[in-house]
Write a protein that holds these residues in place. Structure first.
Motif, short mmCIF file in Angstrom:
data_model
loop_
_atom_site.label_atom_id
_atom_site.label_comp_id
_atom_site.label_asym_id
_atom_site.label_seq_id
_atom_site.Cartn_x
_atom_site.Cartn_y
_atom_site.Cartn_z
N ARG A 47 0.86 -1.19 0.00
CA ARG A 47 0.00 0.00 0.00
C ARG A 47 0.89 1.23 0.00
NH1 ARG A 47 -1.74 -3.82 3.65
NH2 ARG A 47 -3.92 -4.52 3.54
N PHE A 48 0.44 2.30 -0.66
CA PHE A 48 1.23 3.53 -0.68
C PHE A 48 0.31 4.74 -0.68
CE2 PHE A 48 0.31 3.06 -5.18
CZ PHE A 48 0.12 4.38 -5.61
N ALA A 49 0.88 5.90 -0.30
CA ALA A 49 0.15 7.17 -0.33
C ALA A 49 1.16 8.31 -0.27
CB ALA A 49 -0.84 7.28 0.83
N SER A 50 0.72 9.49 -0.71
CA SER A 50 1.57 10.67 -0.70
C SER A 50 1.77 11.25 0.69
CB SER A 50 0.99 11.76 -1.61
OG SER A 50 0.94 11.36 -2.95
N GLU A 51 0.91 10.89 1.63
CA GLU A 51 1.01 11.43 2.99
C GLU A 51 0.83 10.31 4.00
OE1 GLU A 51 -1.65 14.70 3.55
OE2 GLU A 51 -0.88 15.82 1.83
N LEU A 52 1.48 10.46 5.13
CA LEU A 52 1.43 9.43 6.17
C LEU A 52 0.02 9.23 6.75
CD1 LEU A 52 4.80 10.11 7.96
CD2 LEU A 52 4.05 7.88 7.11
N THR B 64 10.65 6.02 8.81
CA THR B 64 9.67 6.95 9.36
C THR B 64 9.54 6.68 10.85
OG1 THR B 64 7.65 5.62 9.17
CG2 THR B 64 8.39 6.78 7.17
N MET B 65 8.67 7.43 11.51
CA MET B 65 8.44 7.24 12.94
C MET B 65 7.42 6.14 13.22
SD MET B 65 10.35 9.55 14.57
CE MET B 65 9.59 9.96 16.14
N PHE B 66 6.91 5.49 12.17
CA PHE B 66 5.93 4.42 12.34
C PHE B 66 6.55 3.07 11.99
CE2 PHE B 66 3.46 8.22 11.44
CZ PHE B 66 2.46 8.16 12.39
N ARG B 67 6.27 2.08 12.80
CA ARG B 67 6.77 0.73 12.52
C ARG B 67 6.14 0.21 11.24
NH1 ARG B 67 5.67 -3.00 17.51
NH2 ARG B 67 6.63 -4.49 16.08
N PRO C 47 -0.10 27.83 19.76
CA PRO C 47 -0.54 26.56 20.36
C PRO C 47 -1.64 25.88 19.56
CG PRO C 47 -0.19 28.20 22.08
CD PRO C 47 -0.06 28.92 20.77
N ASP C 48 -2.57 26.65 19.01
CA ASP C 48 -3.62 26.05 18.20
C ASP C 48 -3.08 25.55 16.86
OD1 ASP C 48 -5.58 26.53 20.11
OD2 ASP C 48 -6.08 28.50 19.31
N LEU C 49 -2.11 26.27 16.30
CA LEU C 49 -1.54 25.87 15.01
C LEU C 49 -0.74 24.57 15.11
CD1 LEU C 49 -0.21 29.24 13.50
CD2 LEU C 49 -2.14 27.87 12.70
N MET C 50 -0.16 24.32 16.27
CA MET C 50 0.74 23.17 16.41
C MET C 50 0.04 21.87 16.03
SD MET C 50 3.89 23.87 17.37
CE MET C 50 4.49 22.38 18.15
N GLY C 51 -1.22 21.71 16.43
CA GLY C 51 -1.93 20.48 16.10
C GLY C 51 -2.09 20.30 14.60
N ASP C 52 -2.44 21.37 13.88
CA ASP C 52 -2.57 21.29 12.43
C ASP C 52 -1.24 20.92 11.78
OD1 ASP C 52 -5.26 21.98 12.48
OD2 ASP C 52 -4.84 24.13 12.31
N VAL C 53 -0.17 21.56 12.24
CA VAL C 53 1.15 21.31 11.66
C VAL C 53 1.58 19.87 11.87
CG1 VAL C 53 3.60 21.88 11.89
CG2 VAL C 53 1.91 23.72 11.77
N VAL C 54 1.44 19.38 13.09
CA VAL C 54 1.83 18.00 13.40
C VAL C 54 1.03 17.01 12.58
CG1 VAL C 54 1.73 16.24 15.21
CG2 VAL C 54 2.69 18.49 15.72
N ARG C 55 -0.26 17.25 12.44
CA ARG C 55 -1.10 16.33 11.68
C ARG C 55 -0.71 16.30 10.20
NH1 ARG C 55 -5.18 18.35 13.21
NH2 ARG C 55 -5.85 19.69 11.51
N HIS C 56 -0.46 17.45 9.60
CA HIS C 56 -0.13 17.47 8.18
C HIS C 56 1.27 16.91 7.90
CE1 HIS C 56 -3.64 19.31 6.39
NE2 HIS C 56 -3.69 20.18 7.37
N LEU C 57 2.21 17.13 8.82
CA LEU C 57 3.54 16.56 8.63
C LEU C 57 3.52 15.03 8.76
CD1 LEU C 57 5.79 19.06 10.61
CD2 LEU C 57 5.82 18.67 8.14
N GLY C 58 2.69 14.52 9.63
CA GLY C 58 2.59 13.08 9.81
C GLY C 58 3.62 12.50 10.74
N GLN C 59 4.71 13.21 10.95
CA GLN C 59 5.73 12.79 11.90
C GLN C 59 6.51 14.03 12.33
OE1 GLN C 59 8.32 9.88 10.11
NE2 GLN C 59 8.90 11.23 8.43
N PRO C 60 7.21 13.97 13.45
CA PRO C 60 7.86 15.19 13.95
C PRO C 60 8.94 15.71 13.01
CG PRO C 60 7.72 13.53 15.66
CD PRO C 60 7.34 12.85 14.39
N ASN C 61 9.03 17.02 12.92
CA ASN C 61 10.13 17.72 12.27
C ASN C 61 10.53 18.82 13.23
OD1 ASN C 61 11.42 19.93 10.65
ND2 ASN C 61 11.07 18.49 8.97
N ALA C 62 11.80 18.84 13.64
CA ALA C 62 12.21 19.66 14.77
C ALA C 62 12.45 21.13 14.43
CB ALA C 62 13.48 19.08 15.40
#
Length: 622
Positions: free
Chosen positions: A154-159, A191-194, A330-345
Motif C-alpha cells: 500500500r502507498f500514499a503521498s502522505e502518512l 519513518t516514525m511508524f513501525r 498553540p492552536d496551530l501546532m496540532g494542524d502542523v503536526v497532523r499534516h507533517l505526519g511525523q515530527p520535524n524539529a
C-alpha cells in the motif's frame, strides 16, 4: 500537482479508498479519480495546475494505468517525441504522456523526466506488476507499507492517508525518538511508524507476485560522474549560474494557475524573486509578480520583513506582508503536526504552514521558493566549520552533531536507563553509510558533506516539510534550485566557489546575484529563515505554557524514555539563560509529544513496547 495512493495484492472496497482519498483532500481539492479491481487500486486527488480541462486521472493506455503527483517540465519535448513514435494525446496536461512514456522506456521511464514527481504505474500486460518512481531530489514523497510474507503493498503521498488503509496500523517505532533527536527527523527510508517506509529520492520500485518488492536506486543528479571545473573563474561561474537559473525560473513560471513567490529577505529567495519578476516582464506578462513574506506580531529578533520589502521594491513586485500572532501558535501546532505526519524539529514549520495558508487565501495555487540553495552551494555554518576543522579532529562527528535537534551529550543525559538500553540495542540512528561517505568516500571534505546533505538531509528534513505544509493549503511549491540542471551545475563547482572559511559561503550564488538584488541584502550577515524560538519560548509566552503542559512530569514518566527531572532543569535554564540549544531541545521534545497525542490515543498513559521489553531484560539481568 496531486496526491496519489494505491494498493497491490490487496482488496479495498470503495469506502476504504474514499477514506484514504478524503484524508488528502487538501492536497487535491479540484477532482478525484480512482481505478480499482479485485486486488489492486490506483487513486488520485487533483490540484489543477496544467490544462485544467484535461488531464483527468488515472491515465489509461491499453492495459497500463498511471497516477502521478507533481509537475513534468519537459512534457512538451516528450510529447513531441512520443507523437513521432505514433502515440496520440487528447490534451496538453503534463502527466498525460506518462503511459506512453512507460510503454516506450519500461522501468527506466523516469530517467526521461525533468521535474518533481512521484508516479505509480499498474502494468497488466502479462504478470501484474506495479512500478513506482520518485524524482531525483525527493521533492514529492511517497510512503509505503509492505507486508513481505503476504505480498501486500500500500502507498500514499502522505502518512495520515497511508494509515487510513485498513491493513496499516499506527504503531510507533519506539527508537524513532532517538532518530528524530539525532537528525531532526528520521533520515533515509525510515519513518516514525513501525512498518512504514518512504521511497528515497531517485528510486524506482517494482512490486510483483513473483519477486515481491524490489527498489532500484538511480544516480541522483549530483552523482552522475561530474567533476569540478578547475579552469573556471568565480566570475564565470556566477555568470553561468545566473543564466541557468534565469532559464529555469522562467520555465517554472509556466502554469494555468496564478503563480507567486515567497521572499524571505535572504539571498536565495530574493534571487528567485528578482529572476521571476524579470522573466515576467521579458515575456510581456500582464501585471506584476506577487511576493509573500511572513513575520510575527510584536518585536522579535531576526525580523526580515524590511529586507523582503526592499527586494520587492527593487524587483517591482506586488508585496504581501503576512503577520501572525504568536498567541495562535498553540492552536496551530496540532494542524502542523497532523499534516507533517511525523515530527520535524524545525520551528519554521509554524511559519511555513501559516505562510502558505496566506498565499492560498490571496488566490494563488503555485509559489516559487528559494529552498535547497544552501545544500547545493555551501551555505551552512556547519559546512564551514567542518571544512576549517583541523585534520586531526573528529570533524565528521562534530558535523553530524550539528544536524541534531539535541546534541549527543545532552541527548544521552535526557534518556532513562531503559531507553538508553533500547537505543543501544537498536544500533545507530543514522543510515549506516553516512559516516562512510563522510570519512572515506572519494572527493574533498566539502564534496562528501554535500553528498550527505543532498541524499539524506535535504529530502527528509527539508523537502518533505515544504511539500506537506504547502499542500495542506492546496499550494504547489516549485523549487528552481532542485532542478536537475542546477543540481548538476553545483556539482561542477570547485570548493572555493562554494565556500571559503573566512571569505564567505555560497560564493558562486552571491556572484550570480550581483546587480539583481539590493546590496543591503547581499552584504548582510546570513541568518536562517526560522521562528525565533529562543525568544518565544520564555515565561509568559504562549509557547512556554504549551511546552510546560505537554512536557509535564506525569506525561514524561508515562512515556518512559525521557527523564522528567532533566527536562525540568532545561526549563529552569531557559527561563534564566535563554539559549538556542536548550530552546530547540524543548521545542523538539514538545513536538514529539504532540505528535504522539495526535496519532496514538494512549500516548499519555502507555510506555512504548520496547521499553517494557528493556525493563524485563534489565530485571532479569539483575
Amino acid at each position: 500537482m496531486c496526491r496519489i495512493y494505491g494498493t497491490f495484492n490487496v482488496h479495498s472496497d470503495e469506502a476504504e479508498l474514499r477514506r484514504v482519498a478524503d484524508l488528502m483532500h487538501h492536497g487535491g481539492p479540484d477532482a478525484q479519480g480512482v481505478t480499482h479491481r479485485a486486488d489492486w487500486a490506483l487513486g488520485n486527488n487533483r490540484l489543477s495546475i496544467m490544462d485544467p480541462e484535461g488531464g483527468a486521472q488515472p491515465y489509461h493506455l491499453g492495459r497500463i494505468t498511471v497516477v502521478f503527483n507533481g509537475e513534468i517540465y519537459n512534457h512538451r519535448e516528450l510529447r513531441e517525441r512520443l507523437t513521432g513514435l505514433g502515440f496520440h494525446f487528447d490534451d496538453q496536461c503534463d502527466g498525460s504522456i506518462l503511459p506512453a512514456l512507460y510503454l516506450t522506456y519500461g522501468d527506466r521511464f523516469a530517467e526521461q523526466l525533468d521535474g518533481m514527481y512521484s508516479v505509480a504505474v499498474m502494468d497488466l500486460r502479462s504478470t501484474p506488476r506495479m512500478v513506482l518512481a520518485t524524482d531525483d531530489s525527493g521533492m514529492k514523497p511517497l510512503y509505503y507499507h509492505w507486508e513481505r510474507a503476504a505480498g501486500r503493498f500500500r502507498f500514499a503521498s502522505e502518512l495520515p492517508a497511508l494509515l487510513g488503509f485498513t491493513g496499516v496500523r499506527a504503531e510507533e517505532d519506539e527508537t524513532g525518538l532517538d532518530a528524530y533527536l539525532t537528525s531532526k527527523t528520521p533520515f533515509g527510508d525510515r519513518t516514525m511508524f513501525r512498518g512504514v517506509r518512504v521511497l528515497p529520492p531517485a528510486a524506482t520500485a517494482v512490486v510483483s507476485h513473483r519477486d515481491g518488492l524490489r527498489i532500484r536506486h538511480r544516480p541522483m543528479a549530483h552523482e552522475q560522474g561530474l567533476r569540478p571545473d578547475e579552469g573556471r573563474s568565480l566570475e564565470q561561474a556566477g555568470e553561468q549560474l545566473r543564466a541557468l537559473l534565469s532559464d529555469e525560473v522562467a520555465r517554472l513560471l509556466v502554469a494555468d494557475a496564478p503563480v507567486a513567490a515567497v521572499t524571505s529577505g535572504g539571498l536565495d529567495s530574493s534571487l528567485v524573486t528578482a529572476l521571476a519578476a524579470r522573466a515576467l516582464r521579458a515575456g510581456g506578462g500582464h501585471g506584476s509578480l506577487h511576493t509573500f513574506n511572513i513575520a510575527y506580531t510584536g518585536t522579535w529578533p531576526s525580523d526580515e520583513r524590511a529586507y523582503a520589502a526592499e527586494v520587492a521594491r527593487a524587483s517591482g513586485t506586488r508585496h504581501h506582508q503576512v503577520e501572525i500572532d504568536p498567541a495562535t501558535f498553540p492552536d496551530l501546532m496540532g494542524d502542523v503536526v497532523r499534516h507533517l505526519g511525523q515530527p520535524n524539529a524545525d520551528p519554521i514549520t509554524l511559519s511555513t504552514f501559516s505562510l502558505f495558508r496566506a498565499v492560498r487565501d490571496a488566490g494563488f495555487k503555485v509559489a516559487l521558493t528559494g529552498d535547497a540553495a544552501d545544500e547545493l552551494f555551501g551555505g551552512y555554518a556547519r559546512m564551514t566549520q567542518a571544512v576549517a576543522a583541523h585534520h586531526g579532529s573528529d570533524w565528521a562527528e562534530d558535523y553530524l552533531d550539528h544536524l541534531a535537534a539535541v546534541p549527543r551529550a545532552l541527548r544521552e543525559s535526557l534518556y532513562t536507563d531503559e531507553y538508553a538500553f533500547a537505543v543501544r540495542a537498536a544500533g545507530p540512528a543514522l543510515p549506516a553509510d553516512i559516516r562512510q561517505i563522510l570519512r572515506s568516500s572519494p572527493g574533498t571534505r566539502l564534496q562528501r558533506i554535500a553528498a550527505v546533505e543532498q541524499r539524506y538531509r535535504l529530502p527528509a528534513y527539508h523537502l518533505r516539510r515544504v511539500d506537506h505544509l504547502s499542500m495542506a493549503s492546496s499550494i504547489e511549491v516549485r523549487l528552481p534550485f532542485c532542478q536537475p540542471s542546477v543540481v548538476r551545475f553545483a556539482a561542477t563547482l570547485t570548493d572555493s566557489h562554494r565556500l571559503v572559511p573566512g571569505l564567505g559561503v555560497k560564493r558562486a550564488l552571491y556572484q550570480a546575484a550581483g546587480g539583481l538584488i539590493p546590496r543591503s541584502v547581499l552584504d548582510r550577515p546570513k541568518q536562517p529563515f526560522t521562528l525565533p524560538v529562543t525568544a518565544m519560548l520564555a515565561p509568559g509566552q504562549p509557547l512556554w505554557a504549551l511546552a510546560r503542559d505537554v512536557l509535564s512530569p506525569n506525561t514524561l514518566r508515562a512515556d518512559g524514555r525521557i527523564r522528567p527531572e532533566r527536562v525540568a532543569a532545561l526549563f529552569e535554564e531557559q527561563a534564566v539563560r535563554p539559549g538556542d540549544s536548550v530552546s530547540l531541545a524543548l521545542w523538539s521534545l514538545m513536538s514529539h509529544q504532540l505528535w504522539r497525542q495526535e496519532f496514538f490515543a494512549t500516548a499519555a498513559t502507555t510506555a512504548p513496547a520496547a521499553l517494557r521489553t528493556a525493563d524485563r531484560v534489565l530485571l532479569e539481568a539483575a
